[in-house]
Design an enzyme around this catalytic site. Structure first.
Site, PDB file in Angstrom:
ATOM      1  N   ASP A 100     -13.978  -2.338   6.960  1.00  0.00           N
ATOM      2  CA  ASP A 100     -13.422  -2.237   5.347  1.00  0.00           C
ATOM      3  C   ASP A 100     -13.502  -0.777   4.850  1.00  0.00           C
ATOM      4  OD1 ASP A 100     -12.600  -3.678   2.978  1.00  0.00           O
ATOM      5  OD2 ASP A 100     -14.311  -5.290   3.149  1.00  0.00           O
ATOM      6  N   GLU A 158      -9.911   3.575   3.404  1.00  0.00           N
ATOM      7  CA  GLU A 158      -8.662   4.368   2.905  1.00  0.00           C
ATOM      8  C   GLU A 158      -9.408   5.756   2.959  1.00  0.00           C
ATOM      9  OE1 GLU A 158      -8.577   0.280   1.501  1.00  0.00           O
ATOM     10  OE2 GLU A 158     -10.157   1.609   1.261  1.00  0.00           O
ATOM     11  N   ASP A 211      -7.694  -6.553  -0.844  1.00  0.00           N
ATOM     12  CA  ASP A 211      -7.999  -7.471  -2.238  1.00  0.00           C
ATOM     13  C   ASP A 211      -6.865  -8.040  -2.992  1.00  0.00           C
ATOM     14  OD1 ASP A 211     -10.493  -7.263  -0.598  1.00  0.00           O
ATOM     15  OD2 ASP A 211     -11.318  -5.703  -1.849  1.00  0.00           O
TER      16      ASP A 211
END
Length: 957
Positions: free
Chosen positions: A555, A558, A632
């Site tokens: 998760d 980035e 998300d």
């Protein structure tokens, strides 16, 4: 790469100045040519290099310097096989030829033209070369901001660029900023309908289509308030809280887009539940098309010239979205502007920025810009069609691995299973209800609250993690766990990284606290360090791997050190890296992080297939057995629709495995409230009715994504928590879940094709019907493999939709078998429980047995649907499902070939073998034709063939 650069350095001194066309102005190297243009400007190309990496693969490098830096690519695999090439001089040009390409390079300005073997122009740099360099220095390192312009004919279309959320598909005449963020995955690769691709090898902030940043409104327009006074828009803030408060003020820009700029919002008006209007007028100084980007959290609408340009959109307060729109404006004419904004939290974001009409040199051309590079690098990839272009891309960046078969099944997740009992009881409920499932997911915060990055479980909630994993396996399922590159400063693992200088420290220096409990200080490890990557895997291996966990969920890769920061501060938070400044290496963290786990697991368990799921990605991600999901996203119909184009462009970007949070991750308050009300009364109010239909429609679409996975915040996403048995939502979810499993022979064969044939599973229509210009802008239909056309429904209470049937073939309705002629658009019924599915003539679809998980039993009986009308073929692929023996040739294929003229189906000799392979099986052949239209059924009757591996030809009834 290094060897070639040394070669160039040794011979640079031999290059001759281009004084006349008769002088030799280039050097032929072992893999291409180097051209010296004798420019003295730091803003123009001086040295140009072409490297031949394949008959249809050309690497172009350019620099204002005399030599190229001795660097290497993060995305290109080494030791690509060399092919023969020739070099000739033709007047003012140098001609480099391969077996299939002719590349012309101007001796005067370095401009390049790429032509096919017949000499037809495929791609050309803009006259003069189209290259520009602007010197930049960051943290003591010098580089260049670079721009490259290519000519683009009016009928060209571009696809790819990764996954973005503005619901754009064909990027011709559009632009995209390429950076990584939650819900945004940037991949600098496009595929053109002209049968070429271009891979832009830059890791910094980049732009495609328009090299310019967006500007504030007041730097582009004259602004007028709602009373007509010049200088600003009118901002009105109203809230009913605390007895009601109102505030009106002048706004010279609408820019409240990050944690710094939102400090300029009114401090005395609580934003949650406030009503905010920005209104007045804008006046352009030049006529043309103005491109806007809207940034929003909460509910928002935009009116221009008294027309609703942006219908209501919503995003949760902590995770804004952006949306783009364009309007043609006339110089000197005032145009009314009104923004209606309802923030949805104490902290919320809103912004509107704009670009002026694009300069002619860029407009409608192919434009690439990057903030910081040592040199310019791009790769030209040619092919006969989009599939062969993507094959070339994977030749450069690495082949896709075959995911384990269980990854093709259904994944259940939620944010989050908080205890061992929750995850096990829900998995047991799937088995008890006989809802097929293969994978269940443990999301974040299974550790103690203050121990993020410890890789240790909170013993009060997860008393025996090994027993938990074993219990999941005993229920014939796999377990994926969330593993972040994030560590609290108090953890042992943080200290291990920190002692080696492998932690990003800006967040520590600034005492940045996250959102957990009272807030804890932590940061991310530096994945650009090879040794740090090894330590990251070692910590996982020591603490989590022994539990028997099957898949890794990476998760915030980035990396998202802190939500909603401005770009400058984001770079500070994720650097400096081991390779250089974060300005230069801004976009490739997820690629480095995926390498850590992939290489780590293959080292310790070389024959156990890796499965990684990451929220970000970059070119080359497919070589690390990594899938990406769309982040998300919100629980809105417009967000569901945006996932279709996002998934299609991501697929064309060369990375075949993609998924999304079915139902959306971030939930509107009205859906939460409706669930709570239903829990008390068991009455379906209007919002809850919509919630159920939204999830049903999303499952109908999601069952045909490369990976099928449900995840999100409360309300819970297990099918029985969405709706009870016999409710149409529940029955529809069960139908498409079951269909996914019955199609497993078809789906797993496609998984094999992604590796052996460089295939793409989720396919925009333009891939398979490129001769039909009508499909170039269809973003809401797609092919699931070669034989199923999917047309999702993405609106509430929609019971029909227009479907375009490509003209290159006829089509059969999946549910009825009715025949439809291609080349027309029809309005198709779409009842609550079903989405339109159509099968092209010549399709062959193998259908397996009724199973509850992918490896429950061998497919000893397969129903084979043959849709007549054209010749067709399909290769059934099988292997050992979970290991890498396929890399050693241990797999089998069975070919099916239908001959329309003879009306025969030939089942070929089985090729290859593997341990556990079925020696004998039964095929039931179901023939569907215009004359004999049959619905799809699991218990269909047909011609029975007993197959022992030897070829058989059957005359179809």
């Amino acid at each position: 790469m290094t060897k070639n650069n040394i070669y160039v350095s040794l011979f640079t001194g031999l290059l001759l100045v281009a004084c006349s066309p008769t002088q030799k102005t280039f050097l032929k190297t072992n893999d291409g040519i180097v051209v010296h243009l004798n420019k003295n400007s730091k803003t123009e190309v001086n040295t140009l290099r072409l490297q031949v990496l394949g008959d249809e693969l050309i690497h172009v490098s350019a620099s204002p310097e005399n030599e190229f830096p001795k660097d290497s690519s993060l995305i290109i695999i080494p030791n690509i096989k060399k092919v023969p090439f020739n070099v000739f001089e033709e007047g003012d040009s140098i001609l480099l030829t391969t077996a299939t390409l002719k590349v012309m390079v101007s001796k005067l300005d370095g401009g390049i033209q790429f032509k096919d073997k017949e000499g037809k122009l495929v791609l050309a740099e803009k006259t003069g070369g189209g290259k520009s360099f602007s010197p930049i220095e960051v943290e003591g390192t010098k580089g260049y901001s670079i721009r490259q312009i290519f000519e683009s004919p009016t009928d060209e279309a571009f696809y790819g660029l990764g996954q973005h959320q503005s619901d754009e598909f064909n990027y011709k005449g559009k632009s995209e900023e390429l950076f990584q963020y939650n819900t945004k995955v940037s991949v600098p690769f496009i595929v053109s309908n002209k049968n070429y691709g271009l891979l832009w090898d830059s890791y910094s902030l980049s732009r495609f289509g328009d090299s310019r940043p967006y500007k504030q409104l007041n730097s582009v327009f004259k602004l007028y308030d709602k009373n007509g006074e010049i200088g600003a828009l009118t901002g009105s803030y109203k809230t009913s809280e605390n007895g009601g408060q109102n505030l009106t003020r002048k706004e010279t820009s609408i820019f409240f887009e990050d944690k710094k700029s939102i400090l300029n919002l009114p401090k005395k008006i609580p934003l949650k539940h406030a009503h905010v209007n920005y209104e007045g007028a804008i006046e352009a100084s030049e006529s043309g098309d103005y491109n806007f980007i809207l940034y929003y959290a909460g509910y928002i609408k935009v009116y221009l010239n008294n027309e609703l340009i942006v219908p209501e959109r919503w995003r949760t307060a902590w995770n804004p979205n952006s949306y783009k729109f364009s309007i043609n404006l006339e110089a000197g004419k005032r145009v009314p502007l009104r923004i209606e904004w309802k923030p949805d939290g104490g902290t919320s974001y809103c912004g509107l920025r704009v670009r002026t009409p694009q300069p002619l040199e860029e407009k409608n051309n192919q434009v690439w810009w990057s903030e910081m590079n040592k040199k310019m690098d791009y790769y030209f990839v040619h092919g006969e069609n989009m599939d062969t272009v993507i094959k070339g891309y994977r030749t450069l960046t690495g082949k896709s691995q075959i995911m384990p078969k269980w990854a093709m099944g259904y994944w259940q997740s939620r944010e989050r299973y908080k205890t061992e009992d929750e995850i096990l009881s829900n998995l047991k409920a799937f088995r008890e209800r006989q809802i097929p499932i293969d994978n269940i997911v443990l999301d974040w915060n299974y550790w103690e609250e203050n121990a993020w990055g410890s890789h240790e479980f909170d013993a009060t909630r997860f008393p025996n993690p090994k027993r938990m994993a074993d219990s999941i396996h005993a229920l014939n399922a796999k377990m994926m766990i969330s593993v972040w590159p994030k560590f609290y400063v108090t953890t042992k693992h943080f200290k291990e990284f920190d002692s080696k200088g492998w932690m990003y420290k800006q967040a520590i220096k600034d005492s940045i606290r996250d959102w957990v409990g009272p807030g804890y200080v932590g940061s991310f490890y530096d994945a650009y360090s090879a040794e740090a990557r090894k330590l990251f895997w070692k910590q996982i291996y020591d603490n989590l791997y022994p539990l028997g966990i099957d898949a890794w969920w990476m998760d915030a890769s980035e990396p998202n050190v802190l939500d909603c920061t401005d770009m400058k501060y984001r770079k500070s938070l994720q650097g400096p890296t081991a390779l250089g400044s974060s300005t230069e290496f801004f976009n490739t963290y997820a690629l480095m992080n995926a390498e850590a786990i992939y290489n780590g697991q293959r080292d310790v368990a070389p024959n156990k297939r890796v499965f990684l799921l990451t929220r970000s990605g970059f070119a080359g991600l497919q070589r690390y057995s990594t899938a990406t999901w769309s982040g998300d996203i919100a629980t809105r119909w417009e967000d569901m629709k945006a996932q279709i184009s996002a998934g299609l462009n991501f697929a064309v970007s060369g990375i075949p495995y993609w998924t999304m949070d079915i139902g959306g991750f971030c939930v509107e308050d009205r859906y939460v409230a409706s669930q709570l009300e239903y829990d008390k009364s068991e009455k379906e109010n209007a919002d809850y009715k919509e919630w159920r239909e939204l999830n049903a429609r999303w499952h109908q679409f999601g069952a045909f994504a490369p990976l099928y996975r449900s995840h999100g915040q409360f309300p819970f996403r297990e099918p029985w928590n969405i709706a009870p048995k016999e409710h149409p939502a529940y029955e529809s979810i069960l139908y498409y879940n079951t269909l996914r499993y019955r199609l497993m022979p078809y789906i797993y064969s496609m998984a094999g094709m992604t590796h052996f044939n460089d295939y793409t599973i989720m396919r925009p229509l333009v891939m398979d019907f490129s001769n039909d210009k009508n499909v170039e802008n269809i973003s809401d239909q797609f092919m699931f493999g070669p034989n199923i056309m999917v047309s999702p429904i993405y609106g509430y209470e929609i019971r029909n939709r227009d479907v375009y049937f490509p003209k290159e073939t006829g089509w059969y309705n999946f549910y009825t078998g009715n025949y439809i002629k291609g080349g027309q658009t029809l309005n198709i019924d779409a009842p609550y429980e079903k989405i339109p599915l159509f099968i092209p003539e010549g399709a062959i679809i193998p259908v397996g047995p009724d199973i509850q998980y992918t490896n429950e039993k061998p497919a000893d009986t397969i129903i084979v649907y043959v849709y007549r009308g054209k010749n067709g073929s399909f290769n059934l692929y099988e292997d050992e499902n979970e290991n890498y023996n396929y890399e050693k040739g241990q797999y089998a294929t069975i070919s099916f070939n239908y001959n329309e003229a003879e009306g025969t189906l030939t089942i070929g000799n089985r090729k290859g073998s593997f341990d556990g392979m079925l020696q004998n099986r039964k095929f039931i052949i179901v023939s569907v034709s215009k004359e004999n239209q049959k619905p799809f059924k699991y218990d269909a009757e047909g011609q029975t063939i007993n197959y022992n591996g030897n070829q058989q030809t059957i005359k179809l009834n």
